[in-house]
Motif scaffolding. Structure first.
Motif, PDB file in Angstrom:
ATOM      1  N   LEU A 445      -3.323  13.469 -21.142  1.00 15.69           N
ATOM      2  CA  LEU A 445      -3.895  13.736 -19.922  1.00 15.69           C
ATOM      3  C   LEU A 445      -3.076  12.962 -19.019  1.00 15.69           C
ATOM      4  CD1 LEU A 445      -6.367  14.275 -18.297  1.00 15.69           C
ATOM      5  CD2 LEU A 445      -7.299  11.959 -18.754  1.00 15.69           C
ATOM      6  N   ILE A 446      -2.507  11.900 -19.118  1.00 15.71           N
ATOM      7  CA  ILE A 446      -1.569  11.043 -18.225  1.00 15.71           C
ATOM      8  C   ILE A 446      -0.258  12.049 -18.133  1.00 15.71           C
ATOM      9  CG2 ILE A 446      -0.460   9.011 -17.707  1.00 15.71           C
ATOM     10  CD1 ILE A 446      -2.497   7.365 -19.179  1.00 15.71           C
ATOM     11  N   LEU A 447       0.095  12.249 -19.099  1.00 17.21           N
ATOM     12  CA  LEU A 447       1.556  12.813 -18.767  1.00 17.21           C
ATOM     13  C   LEU A 447       1.342  14.270 -18.139  1.00 17.21           C
ATOM     14  CD1 LEU A 447       3.233  11.969 -22.210  1.00 17.21           C
ATOM     15  CD2 LEU A 447       3.914  11.168 -19.964  1.00 17.21           C
ATOM     16  N   SER A 448       0.202  14.794 -18.523  1.00 19.31           N
ATOM     17  CA  SER A 448       0.166  16.014 -17.736  1.00 19.31           C
ATOM     18  C   SER A 448      -0.053  16.180 -16.212  1.00 19.31           C
ATOM     19  CB  SER A 448      -1.260  16.831 -18.428  1.00 19.31           C
ATOM     20  OG  SER A 448      -2.477  16.366 -18.088  1.00 19.31           O
ATOM     21  N   ASP A 455       5.237   9.588  -9.966  1.00 19.23           N
ATOM     22  CA  ASP A 455       3.835   9.851 -10.046  1.00 19.23           C
ATOM     23  C   ASP A 455       2.951   8.966 -10.907  1.00 19.23           C
ATOM     24  OD1 ASP A 455       4.426  11.977  -8.186  1.00 19.23           O
ATOM     25  OD2 ASP A 455       4.427  13.372  -9.969  1.00 19.23           O
ATOM     26  N   ALA A 456       3.687   8.093 -11.891  1.00 15.22           N
ATOM     27  CA  ALA A 456       2.870   7.432 -12.788  1.00 15.22           C
ATOM     28  C   ALA A 456       2.051   6.405 -12.291  1.00 15.22           C
ATOM     29  CB  ALA A 456       3.866   7.003 -13.842  1.00 15.22           C
ATOM     30  N   GLU A 457       2.646   5.592 -11.361  1.00 12.23           N
ATOM     31  CA  GLU A 457       1.611   4.742 -10.980  1.00 12.23           C
ATOM     32  C   GLU A 457       0.399   5.152 -10.272  1.00 12.23           C
ATOM     33  OE1 GLU A 457       1.717   0.685  -7.809  1.00 12.23           O
ATOM     34  OE2 GLU A 457       3.877   1.995  -7.974  1.00 12.23           O
ATOM     35  N   ILE A 477      -1.017   0.709 -20.877  1.00 10.42           N
ATOM     36  CA  ILE A 477      -0.318   2.155 -20.636  1.00 10.42           C
ATOM     37  C   ILE A 477       0.682   2.296 -19.594  1.00 10.42           C
ATOM     38  CG2 ILE A 477      -1.189   4.488 -20.022  1.00 10.42           C
ATOM     39  CD1 ILE A 477      -3.742   3.978 -21.220  1.00 10.42           C
ATOM     40  N   GLY A 478       0.547   1.427 -18.637  1.00 10.12           N
ATOM     41  CA  GLY A 478       1.462   1.595 -17.456  1.00 10.12           C
ATOM     42  C   GLY A 478       2.988   1.099 -17.961  1.00 10.12           C
ATOM     43  N   GLU A 479       2.876   0.223 -18.730  1.00 13.72           N
ATOM     44  CA  GLU A 479       4.062  -0.356 -19.401  1.00 13.72           C
ATOM     45  C   GLU A 479       4.792   0.590 -20.248  1.00 13.72           C
ATOM     46  OE1 GLU A 479       3.357  -4.286 -20.971  1.00 13.72           O
ATOM     47  OE2 GLU A 479       3.265  -5.298 -18.861  1.00 13.72           O
ATOM     48  N   LYS A 480       3.850   1.196 -21.109  1.00 14.30           N
ATOM     49  CA  LYS A 480       4.510   2.235 -21.952  1.00 14.30           C
ATOM     50  C   LYS A 480       4.944   3.378 -21.381  1.00 14.30           C
ATOM     51  CE  LYS A 480       2.308   2.196 -26.001  1.00 14.30           C
ATOM     52  NZ  LYS A 480       3.340   1.700 -27.073  1.00 14.30           N
ATOM     53  N   ILE A 481       4.249   3.827 -20.391  1.00  7.28           N
ATOM     54  CA  ILE A 481       4.586   5.167 -19.827  1.00  7.28           C
ATOM     55  C   ILE A 481       6.025   4.803 -18.840  1.00  7.28           C
ATOM     56  CG2 ILE A 481       3.770   6.655 -18.065  1.00  7.28           C
ATOM     57  CD1 ILE A 481       2.599   7.358 -20.505  1.00  7.28           C
ATOM     58  N   THR A 499      11.183  23.081 -11.698  1.00  2.00           N
ATOM     59  CA  THR A 499      10.071  23.849 -11.175  1.00  2.00           C
ATOM     60  C   THR A 499       9.209  23.660 -12.646  1.00  2.00           C
ATOM     61  OG1 THR A 499      11.097  25.686  -9.909  1.00  2.00           O
ATOM     62  CG2 THR A 499       9.055  26.226 -11.030  1.00  2.00           C
ATOM     63  N   ILE A 500       8.126  23.085 -12.481  1.00  2.45           N
ATOM     64  CA  ILE A 500       7.364  22.472 -13.658  1.00  2.45           C
ATOM     65  C   ILE A 500       5.890  23.174 -13.576  1.00  2.45           C
ATOM     66  CG2 ILE A 500       6.328  20.523 -14.771  1.00  2.45           C
ATOM     67  CD1 ILE A 500       8.627  19.129 -13.524  1.00  2.45           C
ATOM     68  N   LYS A 501       5.373  23.308 -14.577  1.00  2.25           N
ATOM     69  CA  LYS A 501       3.967  23.678 -14.922  1.00  2.25           C
ATOM     70  C   LYS A 501       3.632  23.009 -16.074  1.00  2.25           C
ATOM     71  CE  LYS A 501       3.788  27.697 -12.560  1.00  2.25           C
ATOM     72  NZ  LYS A 501       2.519  27.841 -11.459  1.00  2.25           N
ATOM     73  N   THR A 502       2.337  22.065 -15.851  1.00  2.00           N
ATOM     74  CA  THR A 502       1.904  21.247 -16.903  1.00  2.00           C
ATOM     75  C   THR A 502       0.529  21.815 -17.486  1.00  2.00           C
ATOM     76  OG1 THR A 502       0.651  19.862 -15.269  1.00  2.00           O
ATOM     77  CG2 THR A 502       2.717  19.287 -15.864  1.00  2.00           C
TER      78      THR A 502
END
Length: 576
Positions: A445-448, A455-457, A477-481, A499-502
């Motif tokens: 869900l997070i990586l999508s 964007d991660a934070e 999770i923040g540290e791992k990502i 050009t990305i599609k998640t």
């Protein structure tokens, strides 16, 4: 009051230019036989009092006069404060409200007149667009004037890099934190619009006292964010449309001072009138004049527009200039006439210091001074001149209105008391709803939701605010990502400009659907990526190979398959 006005305007009629004398020559009122009392108070601001400027002088005198009137049995609703412009009306209304004095005013109670409301809007604009220099400047100006930032405005603007020629680039939010103002942009932008404003109100301490402007502003935000689905990105446009419409709503029948412009008071009468900021000067009604133009050198030019100034006195258009001067002088006297004929029992005038030397420019303070000189009443060392007798208001009737005053502004972050899981089914074990969170689904869900590392934070903060993860999980999770995305081999699939599609849903002719974790397109080439949180298994490569076959059917010639393992030392596996 009637006798004073008759005498004052008879004197004015005598000193007016010949063409205007007739206007006020026979303008006299006749008092009723049983009318008694009546009181006029004219007070000039003293230039000698350096500690008190003209604005402070007026605000203080208004409050003291209201207190004195209440002691003499006048109700607040008996008092009208008449102002030349909305700016002064707003200033007075805000000051009275801050001091617990009820006010009724259509012009001055607009929410757009509140410096705090305008500041909150500026903060949100900066959060939405950090490059907005105008809103940043408005923020720093307010914070400096209000004492949140030490020093003067000019130096504060330099310190925050708000000049074009700034020597170095300043991180605006980091500089704010140096002044103990913490604005966590990612956190704040993830809040619902109402929660965002409440959070800002707490950050800047606006909840330490009751401010009706802020409370009515929050009401408007709550109403429109609910019924009209107002989004945060729409707020700047919403405010531009609403700032001249939204106002503090005062209940009918409330015992309150009326604040209005002189223009709005025409035809009305009040027991008491206060006329503050009486400093108006004789100004030209029109800065430009149209003239009939006849000149042999430019025969086709039949008319022209010229500046209204004294140089016209030396031309054949001198009469036009003279007419304009007389009109503007008459406007000044008409203004004064409206003010002085509104009160029935008391009139208070707080005027600027009149000129000490003779000047041809007429003004309201000068008119009063010249009148007092003509009546042999003027004294240079004296600032207060009174006429008539103060009498208490008779036949007092007071409504027993139900009144409730807020003792404080109550604002607490509800997340300290309640945690809501809004998207929990996406990662809970559905068969065991009370069981442990499914780690793999959560990471997916997070990586999508992440396209680039920046964007991660923001994404993790949003999941925390939505109640999907708690404080400890947010940190873990923040540290791992972060570690995962900092790996150069992983990072090339999260670069800016791709050009990305998640999680795109691919529909096959058979009706079957597939959803790879991530697709990257570059012309006729495509990269298909699948994220894994466990140990490598043979089935993982087979899954990616199947994705490659499906994408080939979409006419992409060069297709690369990639497995990204979150917990492996070598996280990238190319699938051939």
């Amino acid at each position: 009051i009637i006798n004073f006005n008759n005498d004052f305007f008879s004197w004015i009629s005598a000193v007016l230019p010949e063409e205007l004398k007739a206007v006020y020559k026979d303008v006299k009122q006749k008092p009723k036989k049983d009318d008694i009392g009546g009181f006029i108070h004219i007070e000039f601001h003293s230039d000698e009092n350096e500690a008190e400027n003209f604005e402070d002088f007026n605000l203080l005198q208004i409050k003291e006069t209201i207190a004195e009137l209440q002691e003499d049995s006048f109700d607040l609703k008996d008092i009208a404060i008449l102002c030349r412009n909305n700016k002064n009306a707003s200033l007075i209304a805000s000051d009275l409200l801050e001091n617990g004095i009820n006010v009724v005013s259509s012009e001055s109670l607009l929410l757009g007149n509140s410096a705090k409301v305008r500041f909150l809007i500026a903060v949100v604009k900066v959060l939405l667009k950090p490059a907005d220099l105008i809103s940043k400047t408005e923020m720093i100006t307010f914070l400096t004037h209000s004492g949140y930032i030490d020093g003067d405005v000019h130096n504060s603007l330099i310190r925050f890099g708000l000049f074009k020629n700034a020597e170095k680039k300043i991180n605006f939010f980091e500089e704010l934190s140096q002044h103990k103002i913490e604005l966590k942009r990612s956190y704040l932008l993830n809040l619902q619009i109402y929660d965002l404003f409440e959070e800002l109100i707490r950050i800047f301490g606006f909840n330490n006292e009751v401010d009706p402007y802020i409370q009515f502003f929050l009401d408007a935000i709550l109403s429109d964010s609910g019924s009209k689905n107002l989004e945060l990105s729409e707020l700047p446009d919403w405010w531009e449309d609403k700032k001249e419409k939204l106002s503090i709503i005062v209940p009918e029948g409330i015992n309150a001072v009326q604040v209005m412009t002189i223009h709005k008071s025409k035809g009305l009468q009040f027991p008491v009138v206060i006329y503050p900021f009486a400093a108006e000067k004789h100004r030209k009604t029109n800065d430009k004049l149209w003239i009939d133009f006849e000149d042999e050198e430019v025969p086709k030019l039949k008319a022209a527009i010229v500046n209204t100034n004294r140089s016209l006195e030396e031309t054949k258009y001198a009469s036009l200039y003279s007419d304009e001067e007389e009109k503007s002088l008459l406007d000044l006297i008409n203004l004064l006439y409206v003010v002085m004929t509104r009160p029935a029992e008391r009139l208070y005038i707080f005027a600027a210091q009149p000129p000490k030397k003779h000047t041809p420019v007429q003004s309201i303070p000068k008119l009063f001074k010249d009148y007092l000189i003509a009546k042999d009443l003027w004294q240079e060392e004296k600032n207060v001149f009174t006429f008539g007798v103060k009498t208490e208001k008779g036949f007092i009737t007071k409504e027993n209105l139900l009144k409730y005053e807020l003792a404080g502004f109550i604002s607490n972050p509800w997340r300290n008391r309640m945690l809501l899981s809004l998207r929990a089914p996406e990662y809970w074990d559905i068969e065991e709803p009370v069981g442990k969170q499914h780690w793999g689904n959560l990471i997916h869900l997070i990586l999508s939701m992440i396209k680039i590392p920046e964007d991660a934070e923001h994404v993790i903060e949003k999941l925390f605010l939505d109640g999907i993860i708690d404080e400890s999980e947010k940190i873990e999770i923040g540290e791992k990502i972060k570690k995962f995305l900092l790996n150069p081999e992983v990072g090339k699939y999260f670069k800016k400009g791709l050009t990305i599609k998640t999680e795109p849903e691919i529909l096959l002719p058979s009706g079957k659907t597939y959803r790879p974790d991530r697709l990257i397109f570059d012309g006729e080439s495509a990269t298909v990526i699948d994220f894994k949180t466990g140990k490598p298994e043979p089935g993982h490569k087979e899954q990616v190979m199947n994705y490659k076959k499906i994408i080939r059917q979409m006419n992409y010639l060069n297709i690369v398959g990639v497995l990204l393992y979150l917990n492996e030392e070598k996280p990238v596996v190319i699938v051939d």
